[in-house]
Each structure stands twice: as C-alpha cells, then as structure tokens.
Design a protein around this motif. Structure first.
Motif, PDB file in Angstrom:
ATOM      1  N   SER A  61       2.943   1.453   1.003  1.00 30.62           N
ATOM      2  CA  SER A  61       3.668   2.585   1.571  1.00 30.62           C
ATOM      3  C   SER A  61       4.471   2.127   2.782  1.00 30.62           C
ATOM      4  O   SER A  61       4.244   1.042   3.327  1.00 30.62           O
ATOM      5  N   ARG A  62       5.368   3.003   3.196  1.00 26.69           N
ATOM      6  CA  ARG A  62       6.178   2.714   4.376  1.00 26.69           C
ATOM      7  C   ARG A  62       5.269   2.513   5.600  1.00 26.69           C
ATOM      8  O   ARG A  62       5.490   1.643   6.428  1.00 26.69           O
ATOM      9  N   GLU A  63       4.204   3.317   5.673  1.00 26.99           N
ATOM     10  CA  GLU A  63       3.281   3.231   6.810  1.00 26.99           C
ATOM     11  C   GLU A  63       2.578   1.866   6.846  1.00 26.99           C
ATOM     12  O   GLU A  63       2.391   1.279   7.904  1.00 26.99           O
ATOM     13  N   VAL A  64       2.194   1.370   5.664  1.00 28.95           N
ATOM     14  CA  VAL A  64       1.544   0.054   5.605  1.00 28.95           C
ATOM     15  C   VAL A  64       2.552  -1.023   5.999  1.00 28.95           C
ATOM     16  O   VAL A  64       2.249  -1.924   6.787  1.00 28.95           O
ATOM     17  N   MET A  68      -6.869   0.431   6.239  1.00 33.37           N
ATOM     18  CA  MET A  68      -7.279   1.829   6.424  1.00 33.37           C
ATOM     19  C   MET A  68      -6.315   2.575   7.322  1.00 33.37           C
ATOM     20  O   MET A  68      -5.796   2.014   8.282  1.00 33.37           O
ATOM     21  N   GLN A  69      -6.072   3.828   6.980  1.00 37.24           N
ATOM     22  CA  GLN A  69      -5.283   4.728   7.829  1.00 37.24           C
ATOM     23  C   GLN A  69      -5.870   6.118   7.715  1.00 37.24           C
ATOM     24  O   GLN A  69      -6.178   6.564   6.603  1.00 37.24           O
ATOM     25  N   ARG A  90      -1.165 -11.795   1.247  1.00 37.78           N
ATOM     26  CA  ARG A  90       0.219 -11.866   0.775  1.00 37.78           C
ATOM     27  C   ARG A  90       0.649 -10.550   0.111  1.00 37.78           C
ATOM     28  O   ARG A  90       1.751 -10.067   0.335  1.00 37.78           O
ATOM     29  N   GLU A  91      -0.243  -9.978  -0.687  1.00 38.80           N
ATOM     30  CA  GLU A  91       0.102  -8.708  -1.352  1.00 38.80           C
ATOM     31  C   GLU A  91       0.353  -7.600  -0.330  1.00 38.80           C
ATOM     32  O   GLU A  91       1.316  -6.846  -0.430  1.00 38.80           O
ATOM     33  N   VAL A  92      -0.533  -7.512   0.652  1.00 37.14           N
ATOM     34  CA  VAL A  92      -0.417  -6.415   1.610  1.00 37.14           C
ATOM     35  C   VAL A  92       0.842  -6.590   2.471  1.00 37.14           C
ATOM     36  O   VAL A  92       1.518  -5.624   2.815  1.00 37.14           O
ATOM     37  N   TYR A  93       1.176  -7.852   2.787  1.00 36.49           N
ATOM     38  CA  TYR A  93       2.367  -8.104   3.610  1.00 36.49           C
ATOM     39  C   TYR A  93       3.655  -7.983   2.795  1.00 36.49           C
ATOM     40  O   TYR A  93       4.621  -7.353   3.228  1.00 36.49           O
TER      41      TYR A  93
END
Ligand code: ATP
Length: 371
Positions: free
Chosen positions: A236-239, A216-217, A228-231
C-alpha cells in the motif's frame, strides 16, 4: 523444533472499566523454525503488544499462538512465560547492576538447579557466543552499553531457548555500535539456529536483519514478506511511505492488458507497469518510485524529459536531488555523488518503471475487482 503459528490474534487493553480499542487486531502469521522475523511499524502500531502476547506476559482476547507445535495462548489458557521455551531481550538491557557478568548470565541456570560444573561450562559457551569471554568478574557498571546488551543476550541464550524474542534491543546504543551489533546478532542467529522474533521501528534495521518483515499499522498486519518484497513491492501507499522515501506521481490509466497497465503520468510520461490492480481506463492511480529509480543525466539534445534542479543535498555516499518537471511536479532522485548538478540546471529524467509500483485511488496495490 520451535516455529510459531499465530492465528487471529486480537488484544484490547481495558481502560476505565470498558474494553478499549484493539491494540492488536486479527493478526495471523507463521514464523518457521530458525527464521528471523521482524515486527516493524510506527510507534503505537502494536508491535510490543504482539511480542508480549507471544512471550505470554499478556493473554489474547481472541486468537491462538502455537509454539513448537504446542498451543501456548488462547483466550482460555495462557502458558506462563517461563514454561514456553522462549528467551526475551529488552531495550534497557535489564541486567542486575550488583551481580557480576557471570552471576547475571548464570541466573537462569541457578533457577533451573543446573549443577555448578555444568553451569560453568554453559555460561562460558554463552559468553563466548557474544564475545564477552574474560569479563566474567566485571559488574555491569564497568561495561559499555553494547557489552551490557551482550550480557543480556548471553543470559537469554544460556538456557538454550528455541525462540528468542527481542524488543528494540539496539535502540539505546549509539549509531556506530548499533550497526556492529546488528551484524553480530544476525551472525549469532545463524550460528545458533534459534528462531528470532524482533521488534523495531527502524526500517533500516529490519531490512538488514530479517528473513521476513511483518509490517504492522494500526494494530493490523499489513504485509508479510522478505525485506526486498516489502521495500520493492509495498502492499500500500502507507507501507511504501513507511519503508523509505518514495515519489508518488499522479497518473491516469489509459489502457490495460492483463497484468500490464498503461499510465499517463504527471510530467507527461506514458509508461507501462506490471500491476496486480484490475483498473479500467480512465481510473486514477499513482506511480510509486523510489528516488534511486529516478535517473538523472546531462541533456544530450535528443527528445528527453527535461526537468530543472530545484534542490540538491550532499549525503556523503549519495547525492539527493529534487527536480521540477515542466508542469511543476517535483521528483526526488538519488544518484552517485560523482554526478554533479547545480540548482537551476536542466537535467534529463528517466524513470525505471520496471521497479515501480502502482497504487489505486485508495492507496492499494491490488488485487482489486473492477467496479
Ligand atoms: P512503540 O514502538 O512506541 O513501542 P508499539 O508498536 O510497540 O509502539 P504497543 O506498545 O504495542 O505499540 O501499543 C499499541 C497500542 O496499545 C497503543 O495505542 C498503546 O497506546 C496501547 N497500549 C499499550 N500498552 C498499553 C497498556 N498497558 N494499557 C493501555 N493501552 C496500552
């Protein structure tokens, strides 16, 4: 069965008589029965508000929550927390200081008028689950922080919830204990099959524990995926930035071929990278690479990309180097500590572009339509 389905969830806190900014804005995601999902994001992004909406402490301004197939929250109706079949564990343990471990854990059973013999056996089972057998007679003040948090866990588990909601439950523990409790929590979740929704701002904790991370942002869900997917494939650049260290190398698209982009990057590389972005030649982009995907070696005299070591930091299990390319671009690289370079040394640099992500000028990773 106790999965959760969240659809279009929006919550505004009222301040000074008017509706405030949305703390949670149009959030939708599903948690499967028995899944461990972590709400992760920076302070103030809306994690706790989302958890309190799921728990029923707050009602939504828009959207719905179903738990175990039953509608439990909508703007018109909120099933009270005690009737949702959910347990909750907080950061500050919230155990009663003047009640013994046994009395703390038995409390929920007493409220439900469970017969004494039955209660004794359930409390015994719950304490065994969290490795506290034998400490029934102690007061919380006679326990360590980790043990107090296990009392809070046992108290939630004893009423056999289908869903357990946990709000930063390990953040008051010291680093070593936090890591041990992490393992215990994961194991506990596996053994009981309870659906866990867990809130943290600690990305390492989220990576270690979760089946899925809901990132969340600014009150919005920006990515839902496996750790693994999120890392490795941040949306996005922010994530990418939030999930750890990342090099953002300026680049220009020089050719496209379906899902493959050819980029000319700062530092003079021409690289090909898989991407969902649909960018035209000439478009600006950034190549995002984690430091562990920037490989350093001693130069061997062949045609290699060379850089100069600008900084080195020994971190125990890894070495972190900052290297400067000929055009001044700085890259961070992490290597095994056996690979030793001194500041000022020349090193050969290789980018593992198979593990890179491309962001467009807006910091997105696609898919995007051609302008
Ligand atoms: P943290 O990690 O710091 O706990 P969070 O991601 O859990 O943050 P929330 O506590 O959900 O974030 O807060 C989201 C937004 O809503 C923030 O801007 C916060 O200031 C605001 N907020 C939270 N609680 C209230 C409240 N009771 N009244 C008004 N605004 C609130």
């Amino acid at each position: 069965m106790a999965g959760i389905a969240i659809h279009g969830l929006t919550k505004r806190y009222r301040g000074n008589g008017g509706p405030g900014l949305a703390a949670v804005s149009d959030v939708s995601f599903d948690v499967a029965d028995g899944e461990f999902v972590t709400l992760l994001g920076p302070s103030g992004c809306g994690k706790t508000t989302t958890l309190r909406l799921i728990a029923g402490f707050l009602g939504p301004d828009a959207g719905t929550i179903h738990a175990g197939g039953r509608m439990v929250s909508s703007p018109d109706h909120v099933v009270p927390p005690e009737n949702r079949g959910m347990g909750m564990v907080f950061q500050n343990y919230a155990v009663w200081p003047h009640k013994t471990v046994y009395e703390n854990v038995a409390f929920g059973l007493k409220l439900r008028r469970v017969p004494a013999a039955d209660a004794r056996s359930k409390v015994g089972d719950a304490l065994a689950l969290v490795n506290l057998s034998g400490l029934e007679g102690r007061l919380p003040g006679e326990l360590s922080g980790g043990q107090q948090q296990r009392v809070a866990l046992a108290r939630s588990l004893v009423v056999e919830p289908g869903i357990l909601l946990l709000d930063e439950p390990l953040s008051n523990l010291d680093a070593k204990l936090r890591e041990r409790m992490r393992g215990e929590l994961k194991e506990l979740q596996r053994r009981t099959g309870i659906t866990f929704v867990y809130v943290t701002h600690d990305q390492a904790e989220a990576l270690a524990l979760s089946d899925k991370i809901a990132l969340m942002q600014h009150g919005r869900l920006v990515q839902l995926g496996t750790p693994r997917e999120v890392y490795e494939r941040p949306a996005s650049r922010e994530v990418a930035d939030f999930m750890g260290l990342v090099n953002l190398v300026p680049a220009t698209v020089s050719a496209t071929d379906g899902a493959r982009l050819t980029l000319k990057t700062a530092g003079g590389w021409t690289v090909q990278v898989e991407s969902e972005l649909r960018l035209r030649p000439g478009a600006s982009a950034e190549l995002a690479l984690r430091p562990e995907n920037v490989h350093l070696a001693a130069p061997d005299g062949s045609a290699q990309s060379l850089a100069r070591v600008a900084n080195s930091t020994f971190l125990g299990s890894i070495m972190e180097y900052e290297v400067a390319l000929a055009d001044g671009t700085l890259l961070r690289a992490q290597t095994h500590p056996s690979l030793k370079f001194a500041v000022g040394d020349h090193v050969a640099v290789r980018l593992d572009t198979a593990r890179a992500t491309v962001f467009d000028a807006n910091g997105g990773a696609g898919p995007q339509r051609e302008e």
